[in-house]
Design an enzyme around this catalytic site. Structure first.
Site, PDB file in Angstrom:
ATOM      1  N   GLU A 178       3.904   8.318  -1.093  1.00 19.88           N
ATOM      2  CA  GLU A 178       2.852   9.310  -1.341  1.00 19.88           C
ATOM      3  C   GLU A 178       3.149  10.679  -0.726  1.00 19.88           C
ATOM      4  O   GLU A 178       2.444  11.134   0.196  1.00 19.88           O
ATOM      5  CB  GLU A 178       1.504   8.794  -0.820  1.00 19.88           C
ATOM      6  CG  GLU A 178       1.055   7.512  -1.477  1.00 19.88           C
ATOM      7  CD  GLU A 178      -0.387   7.115  -1.117  1.00 19.88           C
ATOM      8  OE1 GLU A 178      -0.971   7.753  -0.238  1.00 19.88           O
ATOM      9  OE2 GLU A 178      -0.905   6.180  -1.734  1.00 19.88           O
ATOM     10  N   GLU A 356       0.778  -0.330  -4.352  1.00 16.83           N
ATOM     11  CA  GLU A 356      -0.428  -0.536  -3.541  1.00 16.83           C
ATOM     12  C   GLU A 356      -1.639  -0.580  -4.453  1.00 16.83           C
ATOM     13  O   GLU A 356      -1.746   0.214  -5.390  1.00 16.83           O
ATOM     14  CB  GLU A 356      -0.672   0.627  -2.548  1.00 16.83           C
ATOM     15  CG  GLU A 356       0.234   0.653  -1.360  1.00 16.83           C
ATOM     16  CD  GLU A 356      -0.053   1.841  -0.436  1.00 16.83           C
ATOM     17  OE1 GLU A 356      -1.200   2.321  -0.398  1.00 16.83           O
ATOM     18  OE2 GLU A 356       0.900   2.279   0.235  1.00 16.83           O
TER      19      GLU A 356
END
Ligand code: FCB
Length: 451
Positions: A178, A356
């Site tokens: 991220e 995720e």
């Protein structure tokens, strides 16, 4: 009675079977679980410094001990075996390997991951590695952090060191987790380490992180060209609330200006014009950057949690009738299917992993010690099903990692927001399976979701 499954006619289907080699896993990150923040020669990270700074983290929590995974990893692998995990996604702490971020290697740090990976392999659990999940070396931050281009090369050197040690047993390598959260929350919003609030810097950091990804990808492949390299992006779908042209336009504009920040450079080799306009111009781009950034990727990791909704007036802050998790994110599983299909339409995608997905809810421990986390279980069930449906639509999804294996240090939120399918009692370090954990084990065993 069949459970509620958002957006599905549940009367027509009861069993969603996954391909036999589907990679079922769970994910964690070094700073969130390891603890041992200053043991065995580890250097300080920006998250150590940030969490030790008063006022930054809810409840003044720190990752000093976290889940004590650094000492309890054997027990944690036993839990993974109980879950039947096919794969485990974890990250490596850069300053545990290189206390000064560069130069001298801390052998004890490498040994820790070496033993972990050996034990995973012995348990028949594929290690899926992330090289950087935010715990950047503090000392390199003091030398400019992600704005100093030297540090991008230091990251690539670190990548090569880890690859040389673990590349014989790990085939899937994610460079950075991220990058958007590092740039936006770490350098613009300031609620994450290193806690800066500088939009211009943040934009440059976003770019530099992609260059660092490219350099690391080259470094990994330089050690072994057969290794699979990718990056992990968090993507929220942008949905229109209704059919009004203005709502659709608003959702489209929001997607183009923010959600393409990493997708476009990495998968197309240039910035989307709406993104450039939104951020007020291009970052500083050096010759060769875009080629480095857009080099071939073997996989794309997608972290999915929720979506943004737009009507004709703009962003809908509170969706009427919607369920929200404890962290304030709307539960909207069909948005995952739409997202995957949109990505597949707009880009030439490599194989995708959901790296995720999961939910924070306030868990209640019953008198007998059990945790009936039905809302988390339902969240996961719906997202598993929507993933399967996206695969039927033609998206090449190869695996799915639940966030998270364990309750852990949830960054600025501290320990209060629990995402685990296994509960951690942070006073005693006792681990207890939640109902969701037992249910996930059943899904993996059957390789199917049955409703
Ligand atoms: C993601 C992070 C992960 C975790 C989840 C809830 O943005 O990658 O570490 O905190 O959110």
């Amino acid at each position: 009675m069949a459970p509620n499954v958002q957006g599905l006619d549940i009367g027509t289907m009861t069993k969603y079977t996954f391909p036999h080699n589907f990679l079922w896993g769970a994910a964690t990150a070094s700073y969130q679980i390891e603890g041992a923040w200053n043991e065995d020669g580890k250097g300080e990270s920006v998250w150590d410094r940030f969490s030790h700074t008063p006022g930054k983290i809810a409840n003044a929590d720190t990752g000093d001990v976290a889940c004590d995974h650094y000492h309890r990893w054997r027990e944690d692998i036993a839990l993974m075996r109980q879950l039947g995990l096919k794969a485990y996604r974890f990250s490596v702490s850069w300053p545990r390997i290189l206390p000064a971020g560069v130069g001298r290697v801390n052998e004890a740090g490498l040994d820790f991951y070496d033993r972990l990976v050996d034990a995973l392999c012995a348990a028949n659990i594929e290690p899926f590695i992330t090289l950087h999940h935010w715990d950047f070396p503090q000392i390199l931050y003091e030398q400019g952090g992600w704005t100093n281009r030297d540090n991008l090369h230091h990251f690539a050197d670190y990548a090569a060191i880890v690859t040389k040690r673990l590349g014989d047993r790990i085939s899937r390598w994610a460079t950075i987790n991220e990058p958007g959260v590092i740039a936006w929350d770490g350098y613009i919003g300031g609620e994450h380490a290193p806690g800066e609030q500088d939009p211009l810097k943040g934009r440059q950091v976003a770019h530099n992180l992609m260059v660092a990804h490219g350099l690391a990808a080259q470094a990994i492949r330089g050690v072994d060209s057969n290794l699979q390299v990718g990056i992990v992006l968090n993507q929220w779908m942008a949905d229109a609330a209704d059919d009004q042209p203005q709502s659709i336009k608003n959702a489209g504009q929001a997607w183009d200006s923010s959600e393409t920040t990493f997708l476009h450079p990495i998968l197309k080799g240039y910035y989307h014009p709406a993104q450039v306009e939104w951020t007020g111009g291009l970052p500083e781009i050096q010759p060769g950057d875009m080629a480095l950034i857009s080099q071939k990727m073997d996989f794309l990791g997608i972290n999915f949690y929720s979506r943004n909704l737009y009507n004709a007036k703009g962003h809908v802050d509170e969706v009427p009738g919607a369920e929200y998790t404890a962290i304030g994110w709307e539960v909207c599983a069909p948005a995952l299917r739409r997202l995957l299909n949109k990505l597949n339409r707009d880009y030439s995608l490599p194989p995708v992993y959901i790296t995720e997905n999961g939910a924070a809810f306030q868990d209640v421990v019953a008198a007998d010690g059990s945790i009936h986390d039905s809302r988390r279980l339902d969240y996961l069930r719906q997202h598993f099903i929507q993933t399967r449906l996206a695969m039927q639509d033609g998206v090449d999804v190869r695996g799915y990692f639940v966030w998270s294996l364990l309750d852990n240090f949830e960054w600025a939120e501290g320990y209060n927001k629990r995402f685990g399918i296994i509960r951690v009692d942070f006073d005693t370090q006792q681990r207890i399976f939640k109902d969701s954990g037992a249910w996930v084990a059943g899904v993996i065993r059957d390789n199917a979701v049955t409703i």
